[in-house]
Write a protein that holds these residues in place. Structure first.
Motif, short mmCIF file in Angstrom:
data_model
loop_
_atom_site.label_atom_id
_atom_site.label_comp_id
_atom_site.label_asym_id
_atom_site.label_seq_id
_atom_site.Cartn_x
_atom_site.Cartn_y
_atom_site.Cartn_z
N SER A 40 0.82 -1.22 0.00
CA SER A 40 0.00 0.00 0.00
C SER A 40 0.85 1.26 0.00
CB SER A 40 -0.92 0.00 1.23
OG SER A 40 -0.17 0.00 2.42
N LYS A 269 -7.69 12.81 -1.02
CA LYS A 269 -8.25 11.55 -0.54
C LYS A 269 -9.44 11.83 0.38
CE LYS A 269 -3.78 9.19 -0.67
NZ LYS A 269 -2.69 8.57 0.14
N GLU A 272 -13.41 8.47 3.84
CA GLU A 272 -13.82 7.06 3.72
C GLU A 272 -12.68 6.21 3.18
OE1 GLU A 272 -15.38 9.61 2.34
OE2 GLU A 272 -17.08 9.84 3.73
N GLU A 273 -11.91 6.77 2.25
CA GLU A 273 -10.77 6.04 1.69
C GLU A 273 -9.72 5.77 2.77
OE1 GLU A 273 -7.41 6.61 -1.85
OE2 GLU A 273 -9.03 8.08 -1.58
N SER A 275 -10.37 5.58 6.00
CA SER A 275 -10.94 4.61 6.94
C SER A 275 -10.80 3.19 6.41
CB SER A 275 -12.41 4.93 7.20
OG SER A 275 -12.55 6.20 7.78
N ARG A 276 -11.02 3.00 5.11
CA ARG A 276 -10.88 1.66 4.54
C ARG A 276 -9.43 1.18 4.61
NH1 ARG A 276 -14.44 3.73 0.59
NH2 ARG A 276 -12.66 4.16 -0.79
N ALA A 277 -8.51 2.10 4.34
CA ALA A 277 -7.09 1.73 4.42
C ALA A 277 -6.70 1.38 5.84
CB ALA A 277 -6.22 2.87 3.89
N ALA A 279 -8.67 0.15 8.09
CA ALA A 279 -9.34 -1.08 8.51
C ALA A 279 -8.51 -2.31 8.19
CB ALA A 279 -10.71 -1.19 7.84
N SER A 280 -7.64 -2.22 7.17
CA SER A 280 -6.78 -3.36 6.85
C SER A 280 -5.70 -3.50 7.93
CB SER A 280 -6.14 -3.17 5.48
OG SER A 280 -5.36 -2.01 5.46
N TYR A 377 -4.48 12.42 8.64
CA TYR A 377 -5.37 12.89 7.58
C TYR A 377 -5.63 14.39 7.70
CZ TYR A 377 -9.36 13.43 4.50
OH TYR A 377 -10.20 13.84 3.49
#
Length: 477
Positions: A40, A269, A272-273, A275-277, A279-280, A377
């Protein structure tokens, strides 16, 4: 009984040989997993441990190709993982950690003892083949702990890849921005030089007061000092990049940087983007979880192995009498260590403390992840908004003002000093825009690193250094 014991000893020996044959760690697989974990941040950049001349030659060719043209940000990342000996040392250390972790999951091996005793004409030969019985009993647990430790080493190797790529990108951004600022600092100094020279001549013929001339000379001195500082910053930033890339002196001389930083992305960015990153699986959370699991699995094995040791051996003694007769004695030995003076209270306390510390570290990492992501962020979004504001609002406004001042000068509504002062403000405004753009790319690299669990220091301060120069407002007076 003898036959059963021989079969058991043979089976133990065979198992030890098989396990030893599978012990060598596969660095290529480990490197592939580390690259995937760091994907990533690293993107298409793939790290590789260079273990032979062919790999080093390939890395040298890649470095020559990248240095033959102006180096891009992604090119700097590729060059850093392929060319830096410090990074290769970190990968080699990770390889050693993986090998050490796998070694812990192997049996202790067989011990062969030989004795030769002579008494007069009699000769006695003794052979003992022994194995650590407790090592074999705890082998499944130790292999499980070994796998966890091996995975920890892989995650740390992925973290080294992330650090190398992120640091290379940030060093590249700083070097390009410092070089760009130096170019505009030269323009500010040239404008100040022209203004000071004109003031000196006007004062010589009596058309300028001493105060007015001093103000222009003050700005010239300040602009000269700013240029010297900008040049030093450019040199320092370039050399920092050289060190990060691991360049030789010859490669450093060949290093070319582009004239300007990349353009801002069209859109920032979205939360939400991010947050998804987040979450991994983060690397720091994964390391903490593995540490907790290793502490739990290894607790009992470490405690018992420190107190009890059992060795089982097969013995065969042959005695040669002086009269030519021969006799053979067979049997087995069992050695047990008795913990008369240490029943494990201190060892148990140390293992409990280790487990408790691992649990709390995992909880601390889990709790801080969201906070770090929000802070990263916020810095990223602030830097993006600041850079867009400078690019879309401030620079066009300064350009409009400059164009209007040229028209006013042509109409003899303002003098040359007002025009020179406006030129200086125009250039310092462009410098502020460059710094804002630099801060954005630094924040972008920092955010990507933070989301994967490797927070970086050095967040942008958002304090523009391209403020109006002293004396500029009094140029006409």
């Amino acid at each position: 009984m003898k036959r059963t014991f021989k079969l058991a000893a043979a089976a133990a020996a065979a198992a030890a040989i098989v396990l030893a044959g599978c012990a060598a760690p596969n660095m290529q697989d480990a490197m592939g997993e580390a690259n995937e974990l760091a994907g990533s941040v690293s993107g298409d950049v793939r790290a590789e441990l260079q273990r032979d001349a062919a790999q080093r030659e390939s890395a040298s060719r890649l470095a020559s190709e990248l240095l033959a043209k102006p180096l891009t940000m992604d090119g700097a990342a590729r060059l850093a993982v392929a060319n830096s000996p410090a990074f290769q040392a970190a990968l080699a250390q990770s390889w050693g950690e993986i090998a050490t972790a796998q070694q812990r999951g192997l049996p202790g091996g067989l011990v062969f003892s030989f004795e030769r005793l002579r008494e007069g004409a009699d000769l006695e030969l003794g052979r003992l083949l022994s194995v650590g019985l407790f090592d074999l009993i705890t082998l499944p647990q130790r292999r499980a702990v070994s796998k966890i430790a091996s995975e920890q080493a892989r995650v740390r190797m992925a973290g080294a890849v992330v650090d190398q790529v992120s640091n290379a990108r940030q060093a590249w951004v700083k070097a390009v921005a410092a070089r760009e600022i130096e170019v505009y600092a030269v323009q500010v100094k040239d404008a100040a030089d022209a203004s000071a020279e004109l003031a000196r001549r006007l004062q010589a013929v009596g058309n300028f007061t001493k105060l007015q001339a001093a103000r222009q000379h003050l700005f010239y001195g300040d602009a000269t000092a700013r240029l010297a500082t900008a040049r030093q910053h450019a040199v320092s930033a370039r050399e920092e990049l050289v060190r990060q890339l691991g360049l030789t002196d010859e490669q450093a001389r060949a290093l070319q940087l582009p004239d300007r930083l990349p353009d801002l992305p069209k859109v920032a960015k979205a939360p939400e983007e991010v947050s998804r990153a987040l979450a991994s699986q983060r690397l720091d959370a994964r390391l903490a979880r593995l540490e907790l699991e290793a502490a739990g699995r290894g607790h009992g094995v470490d405690l018992v192995s420190s107190l009890v040791d059992v060795e089982l051996g097969a013995r065969r003694d042959t005695r040669f009498e002086g009269n030519g007769e021969k006799s053979t004695t067979r049997g087995y030995e069992l050695d047990i260590r008795l913990p008369l003076f240490d029943w494990g209270s201190t060892r148990r306390a140390a293992l409990d403390a280790r487990s408790l510390a691992a649990a709390n570290r995992y909880e601390a990492v889990s709790r801080s992840a969201g906070s770090q992501a929000r802070e990263g962020y916020a810095a990223y979004r602030t830097a993006y908004d600041q850079a867009r504001h400078q690019r879309d609002e401030m620079v066009p406004l300064r350009k409009t003002i400059s164009e209007e001042n040229v028209l006013r000068y042509n109409g003899m509504l303002i003098g040359v000093f007002e025009l020179l002062a406006d030129a200086r403000e125009q250039v310092t405004g462009v410098i502020a825009a460059i710094e804002a753009q630099r801060d954005f790319w630094l924040a972008d690299a920092s955010l990507s690193s933070t989301l994967i669990g490797k927070p970086m220091a050095g967040a942008p301060s958002f304090t523009p250094s391209g403020a109006a120069a002293p004396g500029g407002g009094d140029a006409a007076h």
